[in-house]
Design an enzyme around this catalytic site. Sequence first.
Site, PDB file in Angstrom:
ATOM      1  N   GLU A 246     100.416  -9.169  23.028  1.00 59.56           N
ATOM      2  CA  GLU A 246      99.642 -10.414  23.035  1.00 59.56           C
ATOM      3  C   GLU A 246      98.245 -10.013  23.476  1.00 59.56           C
ATOM      4  O   GLU A 246      98.011  -9.733  24.651  1.00 59.56           O
ATOM      5  CB  GLU A 246     100.288 -11.436  23.976  1.00 59.56           C
ATOM      6  N   LEU A 247      97.314  -9.987  22.512  1.00 55.43           N
ATOM      7  CA  LEU A 247      96.027  -9.349  22.730  1.00 55.43           C
ATOM      8  C   LEU A 247      94.896 -10.379  22.671  1.00 55.43           C
ATOM      9  O   LEU A 247      95.090 -11.540  22.966  1.00 55.43           O
ATOM     10  CB  LEU A 247      95.847  -8.222  21.708  1.00 55.43           C
ATOM     11  N   CYS A 280      92.027 -15.545  26.207  1.00 54.99           N
ATOM     12  CA  CYS A 280      92.031 -14.925  24.882  1.00 54.99           C
ATOM     13  C   CYS A 280      92.010 -15.943  23.743  1.00 54.99           C
ATOM     14  O   CYS A 280      91.777 -15.564  22.598  1.00 54.99           O
ATOM     15  CB  CYS A 280      93.225 -13.978  24.734  1.00 54.99           C
ATOM     16  N   GLU A 374      85.230 -10.003  21.184  1.00 57.67           N
ATOM     17  CA  GLU A 374      85.732 -10.957  22.175  1.00 57.67           C
ATOM     18  C   GLU A 374      84.817 -10.921  23.385  1.00 57.67           C
ATOM     19  O   GLU A 374      84.764  -9.934  24.118  1.00 57.67           O
ATOM     20  CB  GLU A 374      87.162 -10.609  22.581  1.00 57.67           C
TER      21      GLU A 374
END
Length: 472
Positions: A246-247, A280, A374
């Site tokens: 889970e990035l 995220c 990000e």
Amino acid sequence: MPKKNLIGGEWRGSDDVLEVRFPYDGSVVGAVAMASRGDMDDAMAAAARGFEVARKLPSHRRSEILQAMARLLRERFDEVVEAMILEGGKNRKTAIGETTRALQTIAVSSEEARRIGGEVFSIDWTPAGDNRQGFTRRLPIGTVLGITPFNYPVNLACHKIGPAIAAGNSFIIKPAEKTPLSSLILAEIVLEAGYPPEAFSVLNAWGRDTESMVTDPRVRMVSFTGSAAIGWMLKAKAGQKKVTLELGGNAGVIVHSDADLDDVAAQTAAGGFANAGQNCISVQRLLIQRDIFEDFADRFVAQVNALKVGDPRDPDVDIGPLITENDAIRAEDWVNEAQKAGASALLGGARQGALFPPTVMTKTAPAMRVNCEEVFAPVVTLSAYADWDAAVATINDSPYGLQAGVFTRDIGRIMDAWQRIEVGGLQVNQASTFRVDHMPYGGVKASGYGREGVRYAIEDMTDLRLMVLNLG
């Protein structure tokens, strides 16, 4: 005194000590012993023994242990909140919200522990299957290594602990180095709740040493939440074991002209700046239909301007510090870089240590790092679009694909977005940051592999086993 690691039911210290600092002012708020390679080896050996006990626990017992965990977490609610504020700089509102969600994650895990079933199905679809009946069941996979991030250290740890217990696995939790204190509280809770002591460990360890557990064959699964670079590197080294990732993401949100602009501005301001943007699925790229761009920008800036920045211990503060001053410096560099290339800031200000002011940018280009990477900071970009297809293409023009949002009343556009936007989850008429803890959650492309959400994590933490019964 430094907090010790829990290794198969034994609390163990070391001479290697890490100080934990309050991101707001850099003061020392605790210390933890760092696990050695020998400690890790002992944890994996204990987990192998503990698995033989945990796998035999009936579902009602696993459910009861999780219920006990929820009760103990509720009793220590305020302690967990304070730990997250001090170790991670999380503002009080967000820390309370995270602890509340962690309780829900454990409660859902308790329910799902009783629902792990299988399937009965026909084998005789072809003549070779005559007089045969098929059955499937899910069995625990073995030792699960859970590697958790700093930004939501309690709930995201519970997303690994809860499903692992529900399935009857042994597990090892490796917290982020910057936020270890809250995870050790969870370790105490698991121990007191009655899970077999050898079946779980919580190890504070340096990232470079953790790879030895990722590659060890005694670990059957790695569940990683964190940066894309580290996650994909660990997957490449994990060999044949199962890996879920889970990035990160740089979530885009489309705002079409038929949306309720006040509602959208309120939702996206909250979704872009919660937890100082260290999320995220934080709203990072807002794409606004050209006819409403100026109107929406004014409303959005007004919402963001109302957010209070400061000491996260203050219950009125909305935005606290980033996890380190270096992270704030990085965000500042990206914003300055974009401005030198022609972008403008509708809202912003000067960095103060690890505190970075909420920043709203326009006139950005897709290749600017505030868009294409990000940012993981309180920075949101606003761009106008004239054509719906162009907006969808802009959302997809990203290496990431975790979640996105669409605000429109047009069901045709909604269904088109669901079909074409390349993400693991599409949020309609709500910000990309929406998540509840039982839904399937995860991404595509660089954003990850596999799904969280308790039932879906249980599926990953179990093996599907088939039995075919010959009735002839």
